[in-house]
Design a protein around this motif. Structure first.
Motif, mmCIF file in Angstrom:
data_model
loop_
_atom_site.group_PDB
_atom_site.id
_atom_site.type_symbol
_atom_site.label_atom_id
_atom_site.label_comp_id
_atom_site.label_asym_id
_atom_site.label_seq_id
_atom_site.Cartn_x
_atom_site.Cartn_y
_atom_site.Cartn_z
ATOM 1 N N ASN A 112 0.870 -1.176 0.000
ATOM 2 C CA ASN A 112 0.000 0.000 0.000
ATOM 3 C C ASN A 112 0.910 1.231 0.000
ATOM 4 O O ASN A 112 1.605 1.481 0.984
ATOM 5 N N HIS A 138 -2.916 0.586 -9.707
ATOM 6 C CA HIS A 138 -4.102 1.070 -8.999
ATOM 7 C C HIS A 138 -4.273 0.309 -7.686
ATOM 8 O O HIS A 138 -4.501 0.904 -6.627
ATOM 9 N N GLU A 143 -5.418 5.358 -1.221
ATOM 10 C CA GLU A 143 -6.361 6.370 -1.697
ATOM 11 C C GLU A 143 -5.586 7.657 -2.017
ATOM 12 O O GLU A 143 -4.717 8.071 -1.235
ATOM 13 N N ASP A 144 -5.877 8.262 -3.146
ATOM 14 C CA ASP A 144 -5.189 9.477 -3.612
ATOM 15 C C ASP A 144 -3.708 9.248 -3.937
ATOM 16 O O ASP A 144 -2.942 10.208 -4.079
ATOM 17 N N LYS A 203 -4.553 8.124 -8.455
ATOM 18 C CA LYS A 203 -5.475 6.984 -8.414
ATOM 19 C C LYS A 203 -6.921 7.464 -8.321
ATOM 20 O O LYS A 203 -7.259 8.292 -7.473
ATOM 21 N N SER A 205 -10.765 7.030 -7.393
ATOM 22 C CA SER A 205 -11.581 6.253 -6.473
ATOM 23 C C SER A 205 -12.696 5.617 -7.290
ATOM 24 O O SER A 205 -13.378 6.301 -8.058
ATOM 25 N N THR A 207 -15.278 3.983 -6.006
ATOM 26 C CA THR A 207 -16.526 3.775 -5.253
ATOM 27 C C THR A 207 -17.492 4.936 -5.461
ATOM 28 O O THR A 207 -17.111 6.016 -5.811
#
Ligand SMILES: C[S@@+](CC[C@H](N)C(=O)[O-])C[C@H]1O[C@@H](n2cnc3c(N)ncnc32)[C@H](O)[C@@H]1O
Length: 207
Positions: A112, A138, A143-144, A203, A205, A207
């Protein structure tokens, strides 16, 4: 490693660990700059958070990682599939707690990261793996998270390296990344002048 076998007509070689290790053993490493790539150096110089989790895949002799270490970064991971450069850098950075050195396949790596640095890894892969590369990046990014570095903006008669164009990369990365930057570099090393794009992709998101 069987999925690294290239079925693209422009690539008849099986670009696996055996292939890359043979290049290092034969000292057939024309890609090796012997120094951090200037556009990446300039990018690193602007990063203020030295604790960022940074990955460099297909790291080779890892000049970018060396530069990061010299400038106080504390959470660097590098991975390469070929044992020779991994042995060299393990010796070079032994006892340094700020770098993890992995011998392995990028596509099997788990982690990560806040930032992944691209330096002649994408162009070393069979073009058939490009979509897989995008989604693996990805997956590995937080996140970000940011994928930053260099892509060739030219073609080659036969690869590796395998080239491409800005238009092609825009299509390739569009579903997984937002584009902060994808511009022709003005500070490439002389043999690569006018043939490198600096990319900074964030990246998306999903969702
Ligand atoms: C063209 S070289 C670039 C090395 C280094 N980034 C540099 O600029 O000097 C490509 C590197 O990617 C490594 N590589 C190729 N496929 C890989 C994979 N699936 N996982 C990890 N490393 C890989 C090779 O062993 C090689 O060191």
């Amino acid at each position: 490693m069987s999925d690294l076998k290239c079925s693209d007509t422009s690539c008849k070689k099986q670009l696996d660990a055996t292939y890359w290790e043979a290049q290092y053993k034969a000292k057939s490493t024309g890609w090796d700059l012997g120094q951090v790539s200037p556009p990446i150096q300039e990018y690193i110089d602007k990063i203020t958070d030295k604790k960022k989790r940074i990955l460099i895949p297909g790291c080779g002799n890892s000049y970018e990682a060396e530069y990061l270490l010299e400038h106080g970064f504390t959470n660097i991971t590098v991975i390469d599939i070929a044992p020779t450069p991994v042995t060299v850098i393990k010796e070079k950075f032994k006892n340094n707690p700020n770098i993890q050195i992995v011998l392995g396949d990028f596509f099997e790596h788990q982690g990560n990261y806040d930032l992944i640095i691209e330096q002649t890894f994408f162009c070393a892969l069979p073009p058939t793996l490009r979509e897989k590369y995008v989604w693996k990046m990805h997956q590995l990014l937080a996140e970000d998270g940011i994928l930053a570095g260099l892509l060739f903006n030219r073609t080659f008669d036969s690869g590796p390296p395998f080239g491409g164009s800005k238009e092609e990369y825009e299509k390739l990365f569009a579903d997984a990344f937002d584009f902060i930057k994808m511009d022709l570099c003005d500070n490439s090393i002389a043999p690569r002048a006018n043939s490198e794009l600096f990319i900074e992709l964030k990246k998306k998101s999903l969702t």
